[in-house]
Design a protein around this motif. Sequence first.
Motif, mmCIF file in Angstrom:
data_model
loop_
_atom_site.group_PDB
_atom_site.id
_atom_site.type_symbol
_atom_site.label_atom_id
_atom_site.label_comp_id
_atom_site.label_asym_id
_atom_site.label_seq_id
_atom_site.Cartn_x
_atom_site.Cartn_y
_atom_site.Cartn_z
ATOM 1 N N TYR A 127 0.295 1.360 4.217
ATOM 2 C CA TYR A 127 -0.125 0.010 4.690
ATOM 3 C C TYR A 127 -0.654 -0.593 3.348
ATOM 4 O O TYR A 127 -0.938 0.149 2.308
ATOM 5 C CB TYR A 127 -1.229 -0.029 5.390
ATOM 6 N N SER A 128 -0.675 -1.758 3.303
ATOM 7 C CA SER A 128 -1.160 -2.659 2.037
ATOM 8 C C SER A 128 -2.540 -2.651 1.979
ATOM 9 O O SER A 128 -3.278 -2.923 3.074
ATOM 10 C CB SER A 128 -0.516 -4.072 1.946
ATOM 11 N N VAL A 129 -2.934 -2.441 0.686
ATOM 12 C CA VAL A 129 -4.669 -2.706 0.557
ATOM 13 C C VAL A 129 -4.702 -3.642 -0.443
ATOM 14 O O VAL A 129 -3.926 -4.071 -1.428
ATOM 15 C CB VAL A 129 -5.230 -1.441 0.206
ATOM 16 N N ARG A 130 -6.053 -4.332 -0.625
ATOM 17 C CA ARG A 130 -6.409 -4.965 -1.862
ATOM 18 C C ARG A 130 -6.581 -4.522 -3.191
ATOM 19 O O ARG A 130 -6.404 -5.019 -4.124
ATOM 20 C CB ARG A 130 -7.572 -5.728 -1.325
ATOM 21 N N GLY A 154 -4.421 0.896 -4.310
ATOM 22 C CA GLY A 154 -3.117 1.536 -3.863
ATOM 23 C C GLY A 154 -2.145 1.502 -4.957
ATOM 24 O O GLY A 154 -2.574 1.178 -6.266
ATOM 25 N N LYS A 155 -0.954 1.855 -4.678
ATOM 26 C CA LYS A 155 0.242 1.731 -5.784
ATOM 27 C C LYS A 155 0.912 0.271 -5.455
ATOM 28 O O LYS A 155 1.313 0.057 -4.467
ATOM 29 C CB LYS A 155 0.870 2.984 -5.794
ATOM 30 N N GLU A 156 1.308 -0.276 -6.688
ATOM 31 C CA GLU A 156 2.070 -1.347 -6.586
ATOM 32 C C GLU A 156 3.347 -1.376 -6.139
ATOM 33 O O GLU A 156 4.094 -0.427 -6.334
ATOM 34 C CB GLU A 156 2.234 -2.069 -7.972
ATOM 35 N N ALA A 157 3.871 -2.075 -4.964
ATOM 36 C CA ALA A 157 5.131 -2.090 -4.517
ATOM 37 C C ALA A 157 5.691 -3.330 -4.552
ATOM 38 O O ALA A 157 5.014 -4.247 -4.124
ATOM 39 C CB ALA A 157 4.925 -1.558 -2.922
ATOM 40 N N ARG A 214 4.886 -8.595 -2.819
ATOM 41 C CA ARG A 214 4.123 -7.583 -4.017
ATOM 42 C C ARG A 214 2.811 -7.425 -3.419
ATOM 43 O O ARG A 214 2.047 -8.244 -3.288
ATOM 44 C CB ARG A 214 4.277 -8.445 -5.089
ATOM 45 N N THR A 215 2.423 -6.054 -3.047
ATOM 46 C CA THR A 215 1.310 -5.650 -2.849
ATOM 47 C C THR A 215 0.922 -4.202 -3.331
ATOM 48 O O THR A 215 1.883 -3.610 -3.775
ATOM 49 C CB THR A 215 1.083 -5.506 -1.189
ATOM 50 N N LEU A 216 -0.181 -3.865 -2.960
ATOM 51 C CA LEU A 216 -0.624 -2.361 -3.321
ATOM 52 C C LEU A 216 -0.422 -1.735 -2.047
ATOM 53 O O LEU A 216 -1.079 -2.156 -1.022
ATOM 54 C CB LEU A 216 -2.086 -2.467 -3.830
ATOM 55 N N LEU A 217 0.133 -0.427 -2.158
ATOM 56 C CA LEU A 217 0.199 0.352 -0.799
ATOM 57 C C LEU A 217 -0.460 1.562 -0.936
ATOM 58 O O LEU A 217 -0.799 2.260 -2.054
ATOM 59 C CB LEU A 217 1.782 0.635 -0.651
ATOM 60 N N ARG A 218 -1.063 1.997 0.152
ATOM 61 C CA ARG A 218 -1.855 2.987 0.306
ATOM 62 C C ARG A 218 -1.424 4.006 1.619
ATOM 63 O O ARG A 218 -0.829 3.425 2.668
ATOM 64 C CB ARG A 218 -3.356 3.031 0.176
ATOM 65 N N GLU A 219 -1.402 5.479 1.581
ATOM 66 C CA GLU A 219 -0.868 6.165 2.745
ATOM 67 C C GLU A 219 -2.228 6.716 3.503
ATOM 68 O O GLU A 219 -3.272 7.281 2.668
ATOM 69 C CB GLU A 219 0.139 7.214 2.003
ATOM 70 N N ASN A 220 -2.490 6.646 4.720
ATOM 71 C CA ASN A 220 -3.574 7.223 5.312
ATOM 72 C C ASN A 220 -3.259 8.530 5.822
ATOM 73 O O ASN A 220 -2.265 9.191 5.489
ATOM 74 C CB ASN A 220 -3.939 6.312 6.490
#
Length: 294
Positions: free
Chosen positions: A188-191, A194-197, A176-182
């Motif tokens: 990739y996961s960020v603290r 991002g959006k929860e995945a 369970r992480t927050l994802l962001r697109e570069n």
Amino acid sequence: MDKKNFLVEGEDTLLSFLLAHVAGKSRNSVKSMLTRGQVQVEGRTVTRHDHPLAPGQTVTLLPQGAGDGKAPFPVLYEDGRILVIDKPAGLLSMASDREKVRTAYRMATDYVRKSDPRRRIFIVHRLDRDTSGVLLFAKDEETKRAYQDNWDRLVTRRGYLAVVEGKPSRESDTVRTLLRENAAHKVYSVRSGGKEAVTHYTTLRAGKEYTLLEVDIATGRKNQIRAHLSELGCPVAGDKDYGAAADPLGRLCLHAHVLELADPFTGEPRTFRAPEPKGFRSLASGKAEGGDRR
């Protein structure tokens, strides 16, 4: 049930006609056949209960899941409202700036127009280009909206098979992480920000180099399975964008093998399954069969 044709001998409405001619089916069953698109009038799918009938017309009752078998991909299910296919790896779900012709959408459109040049196909959801498996299209705009507007409520399971390099430290787990697109379109996961995945996985078979995982997603973020497994140190085999060292089957080893959801019109539970691609299981046993791109 085989395909059945009925000749209309007098003026009537469709539901009334069907109730008088379809033996052994309750009123609710006949209504469900209409809703699923199993009824045609003069060769065109009709779902309205009050559709008027005129003498000399032909009403056709199709078996559930009927298809003509002439598609350029495996058809998993088809009725008057939806088409469910097993999308090959390497095929876009819909057009992009670079590819507008060779897409699952275009091929599905060509397929349904073989029986009726006026037919259309509508995108309900997507799979990544390199992911194979269950892909659902709608055959009319009402059905598209019914699925898309209620997708999170209707879908109860989106299951994948993934062959990964190495072996996760736990037999099963939830990521369970927050994802962001570069800017390079890599996820990739960020603290924060991002959006929860949420990704669940269970080990099905483990070899010396590769492991076969059953993966279920609770969210449908872009590339979330690929990102999450890579961050576990077990990238999907063939996924060089996310750190895979090799391409043993000549394709990304990720396959959407089951989609479970409720019919938006009847509430009926529906399960669509795509067979496991050749080579997945043997690769996780150390007996790879190369060159599979299904």
